[in-house]
Design an enzyme around this catalytic site. Sequence first.
Site, short mmCIF file in Angstrom:
data_model
loop_
_atom_site.label_atom_id
_atom_site.label_comp_id
_atom_site.label_asym_id
_atom_site.label_seq_id
_atom_site.Cartn_x
_atom_site.Cartn_y
_atom_site.Cartn_z
N ARG A 167 0.09 6.34 16.17
CA ARG A 167 0.16 7.68 15.57
C ARG A 167 -0.67 8.68 16.36
O ARG A 167 -1.52 8.29 17.17
CB ARG A 167 -0.27 7.67 14.09
CG ARG A 167 -1.58 6.99 13.82
CD ARG A 167 -1.81 6.80 12.30
NE ARG A 167 -2.90 5.85 12.07
CZ ARG A 167 -3.20 5.30 10.90
NH1 ARG A 167 -2.51 5.60 9.82
NH2 ARG A 167 -4.19 4.45 10.79
N TYR A 176 -9.48 -5.49 3.45
CA TYR A 176 -8.85 -4.24 3.87
C TYR A 176 -9.10 -3.18 2.79
O TYR A 176 -8.22 -2.83 2.02
CB TYR A 176 -7.35 -4.53 4.06
CG TYR A 176 -6.50 -3.44 4.66
CD1 TYR A 176 -7.03 -2.25 5.14
CD2 TYR A 176 -5.13 -3.61 4.77
CE1 TYR A 176 -6.22 -1.28 5.69
CE2 TYR A 176 -4.30 -2.65 5.32
CZ TYR A 176 -4.86 -1.49 5.77
OH TYR A 176 -4.03 -0.53 6.31
N ARG A 196 -8.35 -6.56 13.85
CA ARG A 196 -7.64 -5.64 14.73
C ARG A 196 -8.58 -4.51 15.09
O ARG A 196 -9.43 -4.09 14.29
CB ARG A 196 -6.41 -5.04 14.03
CG ARG A 196 -5.30 -6.01 13.81
CD ARG A 196 -4.70 -6.53 15.08
NE ARG A 196 -3.85 -5.56 15.76
CZ ARG A 196 -3.32 -5.79 16.96
NH1 ARG A 196 -3.56 -6.92 17.59
NH2 ARG A 196 -2.54 -4.87 17.52
N GLU A 244 -3.56 7.06 18.79
CA GLU A 244 -4.18 5.84 18.28
C GLU A 244 -3.42 4.61 18.80
O GLU A 244 -2.22 4.48 18.58
CB GLU A 244 -4.14 5.90 16.75
CG GLU A 244 -4.83 4.77 16.06
CD GLU A 244 -4.93 5.00 14.55
OE1 GLU A 244 -5.02 6.17 14.09
OE2 GLU A 244 -4.88 4.00 13.82
N ARG A 259 0.83 -1.20 0.00
CA ARG A 259 0.00 0.00 0.00
C ARG A 259 0.87 1.26 0.00
O ARG A 259 0.41 2.32 -0.40
CB ARG A 259 -0.87 0.05 1.26
CG ARG A 259 -1.94 -0.99 1.36
CD ARG A 259 -2.48 -1.05 2.78
NE ARG A 259 -3.04 0.20 3.24
CZ ARG A 259 -4.29 0.58 3.06
NH1 ARG A 259 -5.12 -0.20 2.42
NH2 ARG A 259 -4.73 1.73 3.53
N ARG A 305 9.44 6.00 -3.52
CA ARG A 305 9.78 6.76 -4.72
C ARG A 305 11.08 7.53 -4.55
O ARG A 305 11.47 7.84 -3.43
CB ARG A 305 8.62 7.67 -5.14
CG ARG A 305 8.09 8.62 -4.11
CD ARG A 305 7.05 9.55 -4.76
NE ARG A 305 5.69 9.06 -4.64
CZ ARG A 305 4.83 9.44 -3.72
NH1 ARG A 305 5.19 10.33 -2.82
NH2 ARG A 305 3.60 8.96 -3.69
N ASP A 308 -10.01 0.44 1.14
CA ASP A 308 -10.02 1.89 1.30
C ASP A 308 -11.40 2.40 0.90
O ASP A 308 -12.18 1.69 0.28
CB ASP A 308 -8.96 2.53 0.39
CG ASP A 308 -7.55 2.31 0.92
OD1 ASP A 308 -7.41 2.13 2.14
OD2 ASP A 308 -6.60 2.30 0.12
N1 UDP Z 1 3.58 1.36 7.68
C1 UDP Z 1 4.81 1.39 8.28
N2 UDP Z 1 5.27 2.56 8.80
C2 UDP Z 1 4.54 3.70 8.76
C3 UDP Z 1 3.26 3.66 8.13
C4 UDP Z 1 2.82 2.47 7.61
O1 UDP Z 1 5.50 0.39 8.35
O2 UDP Z 1 5.01 4.72 9.27
C5 UDP Z 1 3.10 0.07 7.13
C6 UDP Z 1 2.39 -0.76 8.16
O3 UDP Z 1 2.70 -2.11 7.92
C7 UDP Z 1 0.94 -0.51 7.86
C8 UDP Z 1 0.94 -0.38 6.35
O4 UDP Z 1 2.18 0.26 6.08
O5 UDP Z 1 0.14 -1.55 8.30
C9 UDP Z 1 -0.21 0.39 5.78
O6 UDP Z 1 -0.24 1.66 6.34
P1 UDP Z 1 -1.46 2.66 6.06
O7 UDP Z 1 -1.06 3.98 6.56
O8 UDP Z 1 -1.86 2.50 4.66
O9 UDP Z 1 -2.56 2.02 7.02
P2 UDP Z 1 -4.01 2.58 7.42
O10 UDP Z 1 -4.00 4.04 7.16
O11 UDP Z 1 -5.00 1.81 6.62
O12 UDP Z 1 -4.11 2.27 8.86
#
Ligand code: UDP
Length: 373
Positions: free
Chosen positions: A286, A354, A255, A306, A172, A176, A356
């Site tokens: 976060r 999962y 989860r 969170e 996801r 880059r 979006d």
């Molecule tokens: N992830 C990570 N570090 C970060 C942010 C995301 O390793 O700082 C990884 C982590 O495995 C996470 C996945 O990327 O489960 C997807 O993150 P995303 O932000 O897309 O998750 P969501 O916003 O759906 O909670």
Amino acid sequence: MKKYDYLVVGAGLFGAVFSYEAMKRGKSVLVIDKRDHIAGNIYTKEEDGINVHVYGAHIFHTSDKKIWEYINQFAEFNNYINSPVAIYGNELYNLPFNMNTFSKMWGIKTPEEAKAIIADQIKELNIAEPKNLEEQALSLVGTDVYEKLIKGYTQKQWGRPCDELPAFIIKRLPLRFTYDNNYFNDRFQGIPMGGYTQIVEKMLEGADVVLEQDYFELAKEHKLKEGTEVAWDKLLFTGQIDEYFDSCYGPLEYRSVRFETEKLDCENYQGNAVVNYTAADVPYTRIIEHKHFEFGKQPTTIISREYSSEWKPGVEPYYPVNNDKNNALYQRYADRAAKEQNVIFGGRLGQYKYYDMDKVVAAALDAVAEEFA
Ligand code: UDP
């Protein structure tokens, strides 16, 4: 006794899109939700002029122009671009992994230098075909980025070691070699000005909506809490698919997320909507500062820490845990669901996916297309 064409269980995005489209086709719809508000996990609530994302940050993004135009019927979107930062100890990095991240981490300037460092780290690991999230991440970004920005965060979010998680989760996240902090690669992105709840409100106009109504209670005697008897031809169920079948094959894993929300008497707490804490020793994943989603200028602010936890009955399920074990179990439920007469299963919980938000809208429109073909 009131009779409906559709009973929609769950007033979230999937249920709302389906309801809207069904009503457009002249169908009558009863929507129930066990919560005391509509909009499911995209629910936002205004406090002190700030739209609080009560169930976590929701940023709408899509590459599908049709979906973008569809959602824009229900709200005007601002030009918010998600650019989270990650804090690891006392180091701070831009996300997603890009030249700003690499430059800060290694003191380099050019894509060539960054690629060389990553390639060096990958070479030492000798991973032929990544079998799990850990190997996938390592073979994409090397050891440094994995250790500082992925490992701790992912284990906190999923409560499982990275080598027991499917690789697709990390796919996801873009990687880059430009100085571009936009978290998403999608062409369209934004936050609805005034929050998400209005979107679902508009979609549900014309439907009967009953809140704090449990489906399984209703299914017993077809009687709403206040006593009205109801009947329906077809059911759209957006709750947990395993719960629908009384967990007959065993429970699926989810989860959950818990938020500690605080009002602070300062104008700007962290300078960004989303700050990830990627070290394993910080208990939360976060901090969201809600006002920044809409460039708020209020004198005070609201933040949410969170915390991720395993789902158990009584708390809200947020994420399906799509590892091999659960996917196989889900397949058994899905096979049974396919045989269920006059019932459609939809959404993150109903399809154990999962999703979006844009994918939820697309999936709901697919269900509509099939239903009214
Ligand atoms: N992830 C990570 N570090 C970060 C942010 C995301 O390793 O700082 C990884 C982590 O495995 C996470 C996945 O990327 O489960 C997807 O993150 P995303 O932000 O897309 O998750 P969501 O916003 O759906 O909670």
